[in-house]
Write a protein that holds these residues in place. Structure first.
Motif, PDB file in Angstrom:
ATOM      1  N   ILE A 219     -73.417   7.639  38.375  1.00  0.00           N
ATOM      2  CA  ILE A 219     -72.120   8.092  37.880  1.00  0.00           C
ATOM      3  C   ILE A 219     -71.737   9.365  38.625  1.00  0.00           C
ATOM      4  N   VAL A 220     -70.520   9.390  39.163  1.00  0.00           N
ATOM      5  CA  VAL A 220     -70.049  10.512  39.965  1.00  0.00           C
ATOM      6  C   VAL A 220     -68.856  11.162  39.263  1.00  0.00           C
ATOM      7  N   PRO A 221     -69.052  12.267  38.545  1.00  0.00           N
ATOM      8  CA  PRO A 221     -67.905  12.959  37.926  1.00  0.00           C
ATOM      9  C   PRO A 221     -66.975  13.521  38.996  1.00  0.00           C
ATOM     10  N   TYR A 222     -65.704  13.193  38.890  1.00  0.00           N
ATOM     11  CA  TYR A 222     -64.716  13.605  39.887  1.00  0.00           C
ATOM     12  C   TYR A 222     -64.678  15.121  40.051  1.00  0.00           C
ATOM     13  N   GLU A 223     -64.672  15.838  38.954  1.00  0.00           N
ATOM     14  CA  GLU A 223     -64.539  17.292  39.010  1.00  0.00           C
ATOM     15  C   GLU A 223     -65.736  17.929  39.726  1.00  0.00           C
ATOM     16  N   ALA A 224     -66.941  17.447  39.428  1.00  0.00           N
ATOM     17  CA  ALA A 224     -68.137  17.979  40.087  1.00  0.00           C
ATOM     18  C   ALA A 224     -68.159  17.590  41.561  1.00  0.00           C
ATOM     19  N   PHE A 225     -67.683  16.400  41.873  1.00  0.00           N
ATOM     20  CA  PHE A 225     -67.634  15.962  43.274  1.00  0.00           C
ATOM     21  C   PHE A 225     -66.694  16.846  44.082  1.00  0.00           C
ATOM     22  N   CYS A 226     -65.514  17.164  43.529  1.00  0.00           N
ATOM     23  CA  CYS A 226     -64.572  18.032  44.245  1.00  0.00           C
ATOM     24  C   CYS A 226     -65.176  19.407  44.495  1.00  0.00           C
ATOM     25  N   ALA A 227     -65.929  19.914  43.532  1.00  0.00           N
ATOM     26  CA  ALA A 227     -66.511  21.251  43.655  1.00  0.00           C
ATOM     27  C   ALA A 227     -67.629  21.313  44.682  1.00  0.00           C
ATOM     28  N   ALA A 228     -68.397  20.227  44.833  1.00  0.00           N
ATOM     29  CA  ALA A 228     -69.530  20.238  45.763  1.00  0.00           C
ATOM     30  C   ALA A 228     -69.719  18.839  46.353  1.00  0.00           C
ATOM     31  N   PRO A 229     -68.801  18.385  47.198  1.00  0.00           N
ATOM     32  CA  PRO A 229     -68.907  17.016  47.734  1.00  0.00           C
ATOM     33  C   PRO A 229     -70.151  16.794  48.573  1.00  0.00           C
TER      34      PRO A 229
END
Length: 291
Positions: A219-229
């Motif tokens: 599972i890839v949370p969008y917000e966490a991905f944007c912060a640290a792709p």
């Protein structure tokens, strides 16, 4: 061709949950093959077309898109025209199961793609999100990356897509909840319908994560991905593709993205929050999501 032996990365999620950006980042920073826009010109011969013309297309994915659509023959494509072969033409209603012939054809095609290009394959297809286990059963080397975005912002973005792409907020955009029945005051409450759609994807995400386990689904949370792709790319490269990753170099090449979670219309936002709360109360489930 034999069954595919290399990893297959399947990016799925609810509409407007960041799946396009996730696919573009992975395509740009990992040594993978992916279905491109050229396949839309040659839907019955995508492998031959790419072997003939692929050398002139370039391979570095950009981060540009318009509601999931990219420009340029070499840019990633959802390849829904290919998936129609095995899942049928109704992209809003996936089959309950794949026929033995469809399973064999799916495995044969991905095996041929594997043999032709000699790289792990990456593909994004949001229509697969509610029933991705259909594909993982047929493709044992597949790993699912399920993008997840804050439900309220996802609802708001789907409503905007309905207006922009469909021309009408009451017209569906993406796979909806097959069991949805209007429960609000209005018989065609588009806010309620989209809220039910997003909560359905959340429910199916949890059920499939439990069924597949962490070895086959992330599972890839969008917000966490944007912060640290870079963290997701490093994890995918290391754990799924078995690569040695230079984390410091990747961090420098892949800075954070601006998260697009913004309230567009205060009144509509209030309706979204109230409707999500009401639907959750009627059918409660855990709200925490972890990668």
């Amino acid at each position: 061709a034999p069954a595919p032996s290399r990893p297959i990365l399947l990016v799925v999620g609810a509409p407007r949950s960041g799946t396009t950006l996730l696919e573009q980042v992975l395509a740009r920073h990992l040594p993978v093959a992916y279905f491109n826009n050229l396949t839309a010109l040659f839907p019955r011969a995508p492998i031959v077309a790419n072997r003939l013309f692929g050398r002139w297309l370039g391979s570095a994915a950009t981060y540009d898109s318009f509601y999931g659509r990219t420009a340029g023959f070499g840019q990633p494509n959802d390849a829904l025209h290919l998936w129609d072969r095995w899942l049928g033409p109704d992209r809003y209603a996936l089959p309950a199961r794949l026929t033995p012939s469809a399973r064999a054809a799916l495995r044969r095609f991905f095996g041929a793609y594997d043999a032709a290009f000699g790289r792990p394959l990456l593909n994004k297809n949001n229509a697969l999100a509610p029933r991705v286990e259909l594909v993982t059963e047929a493709l044992p080397t597949a790993h699912v990356l399920f993008a997840w975005r804050d439900p309220a912002y996802t609802v708001q973005s789907i409503v905007t897509a309905r207006r922009t792409i469909q021309g009408d907020a009451t017209r569906p955009y993406g796979v909806g909840d097959p069991d949805y029945a209007p429960g609000g005051a209005a018989p065609h409450d588009y806010i309620e319908e989209v809220c039910a759609q997003v909560l359905y994807h959340q429910r199916r995400m949890r059920e499939q994560a439990q069924a597949l386990g962490p070895q086959r689904m992330t599972i890839v949370p969008y917000e966490a991905f944007c912060a640290a792709p870079h963290e997701l790319v490093a994890r995918g490269g290391r754990d799924v593709l078995g690569l040695s990753i230079d984390a410091d170099r990747l961090r420098g090449a892949l800075p954070p993205f601006g998260c697009r979670n913004r309230v567009h219309d205060a009144a509509e936002w209030g309706r979204i929050i109230a409707t999500l709360d009401r639907l959750r109360a009627a059918s409660p489930m855990p709200t925490a999501v972890t990668g």
